[in-house]
Every structure is written in C-alpha cells, then in structure tokens.
Design an enzyme around this catalytic site. Structure first.
Site, mmCIF file in Angstrom:
data_model
loop_
_atom_site.group_PDB
_atom_site.id
_atom_site.type_symbol
_atom_site.label_atom_id
_atom_site.label_comp_id
_atom_site.label_asym_id
_atom_site.label_seq_id
_atom_site.Cartn_x
_atom_site.Cartn_y
_atom_site.Cartn_z
ATOM 1 N N ASP A 131 0.700 -1.167 0.144
ATOM 2 C CA ASP A 131 0.001 0.083 -0.008
ATOM 3 C C ASP A 131 0.850 1.193 -0.125
ATOM 4 O OD1 ASP A 131 -1.409 -2.290 0.934
ATOM 5 O OD2 ASP A 131 -2.304 -1.278 2.789
ATOM 6 N N GLU A 190 -10.241 -2.978 4.521
ATOM 7 C CA GLU A 190 -9.090 -2.350 4.838
ATOM 8 C C GLU A 190 -8.870 -0.909 4.378
ATOM 9 O OE1 GLU A 190 -5.985 -6.148 4.894
ATOM 10 O OE2 GLU A 190 -6.528 -5.435 2.933
ATOM 11 N N SER A 226 -0.263 0.121 7.499
ATOM 12 C CA SER A 226 -0.659 1.307 6.857
ATOM 13 C C SER A 226 -1.168 2.549 7.591
ATOM 14 C CB SER A 226 -1.611 0.980 5.376
ATOM 15 O OG SER A 226 -1.137 0.215 4.703
HETATM 16 C C1 FRU Z 1 -3.782 -3.774 2.808
HETATM 17 C C2 FRU Z 1 -2.697 -4.140 4.319
HETATM 18 C C3 FRU Z 1 -3.259 -3.325 5.188
HETATM 19 C C4 FRU Z 1 -2.332 -3.399 6.085
HETATM 20 C C5 FRU Z 1 -1.084 -3.604 5.284
HETATM 21 C C6 FRU Z 1 0.164 -4.432 5.802
HETATM 22 O O1 FRU Z 1 -3.127 -4.230 1.713
HETATM 23 O O2 FRU Z 1 -3.376 -5.579 4.516
HETATM 24 O O3 FRU Z 1 -4.434 -3.323 5.776
HETATM 25 O O4 FRU Z 1 -1.975 -2.348 7.000
HETATM 26 O O5 FRU Z 1 -1.517 -3.951 4.137
HETATM 27 O O6 FRU Z 1 1.142 -4.402 5.046
#
Ligand code: FRU
Length: 470
Positions: free
Chosen positions: A46, A218, A105
């Site tokens: 992300d 997410e 994230s």
């Molecule tokens: C989304 C996610 C988020 C998390 C991050 C971990 O792709 O799963 O929810 O914070 O990636 O790398």
C-alpha cells in the site's frame, strides 16, 4: 562480547546494509515500470501517508515496504518524493518497527495549528503497529518536512480490541473542528475524533448491510466532494474479479456518523480491473484537488509476480471527483491526473513498450482492440455498445503461470451512454490502465508479456498512439 550481543550486532549490521538501498534504476529489468512509482528494490504494498508540501512543491509518498526481501515481511514505511508524480526519488526509510510492532498502513497530516504540541506545521503520521498480541494505532512527527520521524513517547494512542484494527486515515473535520480518523475493523469502518491527534474518542461505525463482505475491510478514507461524501474501503478477498479491490460508498457525514445513500444491494467499485488496491489520496494537494494512487497488484498473486529485484508498483496518479450516471446515481469519476497526462508525447505509428493510446469508438457498434507481440501473446479489449460494457482479456497476455488467479477477463459497465466513446490506455512494461476519457470508469490490469506488445489492431474504431515524453 557475549555471543548473543555479537549476534545482535551482526544482525543490526546486516539490516543496515540491506536498508541502505542502491540508486534507483528505473529500467533495470524487463517488467520494471518506467513512469509508475516502484521501489528501488524489495517488496512494496500500500501507498501510505501521502502529503503535498506546498512550500517546497514536493509530493511525498510513503509505502508499505519490506527492506529485507521481495515478498511481504516486517513492514516499514519507505519514502519517495517527486515534483511531477512521474519521476520519484528514493528517500531513506521513514518508520521502522519497534517493540510495539511492525509499521502497517496509515496516513499523514500537516498540523498547522500545533494541536498535538509537536510544533507548528509538524508533519504527523498516524499508523498501525502490528504485533502478535494485536494491532494498535501510533503516531510520529517530523519537523524536517517529512524526511525523518520521531515516534511519540505515549504510543500507542489507540489500543485495538479486535484482531483486525488498522489503517488509520486522519483528516481535519470542518464540521466539528477536530481531527477525524477512519479505521478498518474487520468488516466495518469505525470513526474516531480527536482534538490533539493523541486522544481518540469513538464516534460510530459503518458497514453492516452495505457493500461487499467477502473478506476483511482495509484502508478506508472519507472524502468530501461538495455536498456529497465518499467512503473508500478496500476489501480482501472478495473483490469483483477475485482477491483485492476497492469499493466505495456515497452518503452524508454529519461530524459523527456516516449515512450511506446508496442502494445497499449494489456495490460500487473504484476500478474494474484486478490490480488496483488500497487507494489513498494526498493530504493537502494543490487547488483542493483529490489526487489518488493505488497499489497496482492483488494479494492473490502479489508475492509471486515474475519481477526480480523488486515487487509491485503503484498506479499512475488519478484525480477523483463525482458524476451522475444515466440512472441518476452518484459515482466516483476517475481521471488520469494532469501530471499523468503530461507525459503524452508525439503521435507515432509504432506501439512501443511504453505508450499512451487513445481509442475512438462509435456508440453504435462493438469495437475490438488487440495488443499483441511476435510471440503470439495478446490482450484483447472490447467496447460493446449493445451490452454497454468495456472488457479486457489477459488470459493470453504472457506469463500467467505464477498463479491460477492471474489469467482473467475483466468487465465494466459504461455507466453513461455516449455517441462516441473515447478510451485512454496507459501502457507501461507490466501494466495496462484503461480509462473512459470522461472518467466514468477505470480498469487496471497487470500483464507479463515475454516481449513488449508491438502491434495494435482496432476493429470498429480508431487508435492514435503517442510516445511517452519523460
Ligand atoms: C492492505 C494491508 C493493510 C495493512 C497492510 C500491511 O494491503 O493488508 O490493511 O495495513 O496491508 O502490509
């Protein structure tokens, strides 16, 4: 030195060596994107904490990163900067794991009025720390324009009470004059408010009975477009074509609760391809623009795609706004940002390994566009005026062997009937991003051809090819 101390010293040395990354060579391997942001090396997912520094006129992009390998691992926030959203300069890692957990994230705001007490105009990051016992929200601040961060000694600022409790996106709420945080909590979004970014109060939740629930929610973000509000929510798995995808909800925010005005039966998708996830927008973008970027991959196969020194790239920057479709429904308009359009160069006859293609198709017949190479690999797109759909078939696009979920045929409704349809394709080494020229839909798909597509064939329409001016 004791054996254990020696071991940790050695480990620290090895980790530092890995984190000091070499200069970024944008064309160092066949599937390295040229005009999309990708990490110099190792893993990325992300985009995080994007903010625009208006004094310096610099776009900051942080991202989920494993500095120790090309698959997902101990998450850090890596950092890149750009003055044009096309050329990116790799910066030192911004946030590394500590005893509270790895760094998942989150987002960044500029604290103009020093509400947190870190200093006027402090750059404050809010992020999830993930550890075996759960997920909590922490903050950190930067007093040097986002180049280096100090973690707040009172972390975590919000303790999790459930397993999936993450991805804080913070913004200023004009209605209540305080900070607002959207947080993904299993299959709903929770809203929290704060006067100082340190103490957070629960306001409400949204999600039950709305949208797609095939996986965990997410990376949420609440956006205002005039008198309408949009809640972006990424979902994995359970996306329209399997795996990861971003849905959104239109409604009203009253400072405490989000009321969705969509038909609960319909799920609205931000992108109708397989490879655009975790879309976030830039805090403080110029001219009130809402500038977004998504991670151009899918959790179904992101760890297995056939790149070598790195994995994953982001989409081109896209400006978001709203429009009403033919049924009178509000939808998010997705347009390549002016900065992305600015790379459109001279018209050319030959399709290169990077190109922008504009297609014009009649609103009365079906147009078929085929991109192909000398190995017989191809991507077939069709604009079906009768069914009112645009589709992209990548089942013969090249290497699909790394995942049974990769070969796919994606389709979007056209949403607005037009006399002539204009479609813009952004082609880079391993991706095709298709946009309705009015922003009524977008479709993002990765492709891994063994040679770049060098030929375009259009039936029932006309293609104009442009070089990319980098
Ligand atoms: C989304 C996610 C988020 C998390 C991050 C971990 O792709 O799963 O929810 O914070 O990636 O790398």
């Amino acid at each position: 030195m004791k054996k254990t101390a020696f071991f940790f010293a050695l480990l620290a040395f090895a980790m530092t060596a890995c984190v000091n990354q070499p200069a970024y060579h944008p064309t160092d391997e066949p599937f390295r994107s040229v005009y999309h942001h990708s990490p110099a090396q190792n893993w990325m997912n992300d985009p995080n904490g994007m903010f625009y520094d208006d004094a310096a006129q610099v776009w900051h992009l942080y991202y989920q990163h494993n500095p120790f390998g090309t698959t997902w691992g101990p998450m850090h926030w890596a950092h890149a900067t750009s003055t044009d959203l096309i050329h990116w300069e790799q910066q030192p890692i911004a946030l590394a794991p500590d005893s509270l957990g790895t760094i998942f994230s989150g987002s960044i705001v500029i604290d103009r009025n020093n509400t947190a007490g870190f200093g006027e105009n402090a750059i404050v990051a809010a992020f999830t720390q993930s550890e075996i016992c759960g997920q909590h929200q922490s903050i950190a601040y930067s007093l040097d324009g986002g180049m280096s961060f100090t973690k707040y000694e009172g972390n975590p600022v919000l303790m999790g009470d459930i397993a999936d409790f993450r991805d804080p996106k913070v913004c200023w709420d004009e209605q209540t004059n305080r900070w607002l945080m959207t947080l993904a909590c299993q299959q709903e979004i929770r809203f929290y408010s704060s006067a100082d970014l340190k103490e957070w109060k629960y306001e409400s939740s949204f999600g039950t009975g709305y949208g797609a629930h095939g996986g965990v929610w997410e990376c949420p973000e609440l956006l205002q477009f005039g008198d309408q509000w949009v809640l972006l929510v990424s979902l994995n798995p359970g996306g329209l074509f399997g795996g990861s995808a971003t849905q959104y909800f239109i409604g009203q925010w009253n400072g405490h609760t989000f009321t969705c005005t969509d038909d609960p039966e319909e799920t609205k998708w931000l992108d109708y391809g397989k490879d655009n996830y975790s879309t976030f927008t830039w805090h403080n973008a110029p001219n009130q623009r809402i500038v977004s970027m998504g991670w151009m991959s899918n959790w179904q196969y992101a760890n297995n795609v056939p790149t070598i020194a790195f994995r994953s790239q982001n989409t081109i920057a896209r400006d978001l706004s709203l429009y009403k479709d033919d049924a009178g429904e509000w939808r998010v308009r997705v347009m390549p940002s002016p900065e992305s359009m600015a790379i459109k160069g001279e018209e050319t006859k030959k399709l290169g390994d990077i190109a922008i293609v504009e297609l014009e198709m009649s609103g009365n017949e079906t147009g078929v566009i085929t991109l192909s190479n000398s190995k017989g690999e191809n991507v077939v797109m069709a604009l079906d005026a009768h069914r009112q759909t645009f589709s992209m078939d990548r089942t013969s696009s090249g290497d699909c062997s790394f995942s049974q979920d990769f070969a796919a045929h994606t389709t979007t409704p056209l949403f607005v009937k037009q006399d002539t349809y204009k479609v813009i394709l952004f082609i880079d080494h391993c991706s095709i991003e298709a946009f309705d020229a009015n922003g009524y839909w977008a479709m993002t798909n990765l492709v891994f051809p063994s040679k770049p597509y060098s030929h375009i064939d259009v039936q029932g329409g006309k293609a104009t090819i442009y070089d990319c001016d980098l």
